[in-house]
Scaffold this active site. Structure first.
Site, short mmCIF file in Angstrom:
data_model
loop_
_atom_site.label_atom_id
_atom_site.label_comp_id
_atom_site.label_asym_id
_atom_site.label_seq_id
_atom_site.Cartn_x
_atom_site.Cartn_y
_atom_site.Cartn_z
N LYS A 127 0.78 -1.34 0.08
CA LYS A 127 0.11 -0.11 0.06
C LYS A 127 0.77 1.24 -0.16
O LYS A 127 1.97 1.15 0.62
CB LYS A 127 -0.93 -0.13 1.19
CG LYS A 127 -0.28 0.32 2.59
CD LYS A 127 0.23 1.48 3.08
CE LYS A 127 0.93 1.53 4.28
NZ LYS A 127 1.39 2.73 4.68
N ASP B 91 -2.75 -0.92 10.31
CA ASP B 91 -2.95 -1.03 9.06
C ASP B 91 -3.62 -2.29 8.53
O ASP B 91 -3.95 -2.52 7.30
CB ASP B 91 -1.73 -0.92 8.61
CG ASP B 91 -1.02 0.41 8.29
OD1 ASP B 91 -1.80 1.31 8.73
OD2 ASP B 91 0.21 0.70 7.95
#
Length: 282
Positions: free
Chosen positions: A14, A140
């Site tokens: 990401k 996350d």
């Protein structure tokens, strides 16, 4: 005798297209407002379930933490405990995402284990419980359980989809220096904080580039000045916008097309020896 079950999952990296630190909370964590975007760079994780007990991990590329200090091992243990199952789990991890680079590789690997191992066991853990387990592993990790590009708020657990309607590719550049996420957050002062009002849609590359912002850059650059050098070089190679991803040290440059980004990557590899990868948003 139990039949051996083996599956391979590809865990994406990401980037943070923006990262605002809005406040420091009483519990020591920070209130964040950030856009999280998956990109086409993957770790490869093969999970084998067989008769027996225990969890094994093999990774040939890089040294990883053992036992309970490793996120994929912890993720496996959480699923087995929640499912109340006693089986042998063997994990083989091929790392393509740089470690401790602000790209979420460890979190993505952990989410891949949660989803895939749960499915291999017959889906004994419902999705809401998976999200609770994911948050135990890291802020996350819940993001990687779903498919959308999102605004992430709180410590990163409150997720709201955002539409990024822009044609772009990203050049990721990592100078090969480690950055401690904990140390970066500890080094923040009130002057580093900023507020952000999430929008539902970002229209075009210009709007996207105007959103690029990372409140963690000052602290990260103070410990690793090469990050600022990387940012300047990526801009000189034609990026329309640039920022550091997460807590660093990876820098992301926004390009209109893959051809321009590939040329920039080749130039930076030759001139500096930096790790470079051209990726697309997922």
């Amino acid at each position: 005798m139990m039949k051996v079950n083996c599956q391979t999952v590809y865990a994406p990296a990401k980037v943070n297209l923006c990262l605002h630190v809005e406040a420091r909370r009483d519990d020591g964590y920070h209130e964040l407002c950030m856009i999280m975007q998956k990109v086409s760079l993957y770790d490869e994780l093969t999970i084998t379930v067989s008769e027996g007990e225990g969890i094994g991990l093999v990774c040939d590329q890089v040294p990883l933490a053992d036992g309970e200090d490793n996120l994929v091992v912890r993720a496996s243990r959480l699923i087995l405990e929640e499912a109340r199952r006693s089986v042998r789990v063997d994990l083989r991890l091929v790392k393509n995402i740089p470690v401790a680079a602000g790209l979420g590789g460890g979190s993505s690997d952990a989410a891949g284990v949660l989803l895939t191992l749960n499915r291999m066991l017959g889906t004994p853990v419902a999705l809401p419980q998976l999200h609770e387990l994911a948050l135990q592993l890291g802020a996350d990790v819940p993001f990687f359980l779903q498919d959308d590009t999102v605004w992430a708020r709180g410590v990163g657990e409150r997720l709201t989809p955002v539409c990024v309607a822009a044609d772009y590719v990203l050049l990721l550049v990592n100078p090969g220096v480690p950055v401690s996420t904990a140390a970066v957050y500890q080094g923040l002062t009130q002057d580093d904080f900023s507020c952000c009002e999430p929008v539902a849609r970002i229209e075009g590359r210009q709007d996207l580039c105007r959103m690029l912002h990372n409140d963690l850059e000052r602290v990260a650059i103070s410990s690793q000045p090469v990050i600022e050098e990387v940012k300047k070089n990526v801009v000189c190679c034609g990026a329309e916008g640039v920022l550091m991803s997460g807590s660093g040290a990876t820098v992301c440059g926004v390009f209109a097309n893959k051809n321009n980004a590939d040329k920039a990557a080749e130039k930076l590899r030759c001139q500096h020896g930096w790790w470079c990868e051209v990726v697309s948003p997922l």
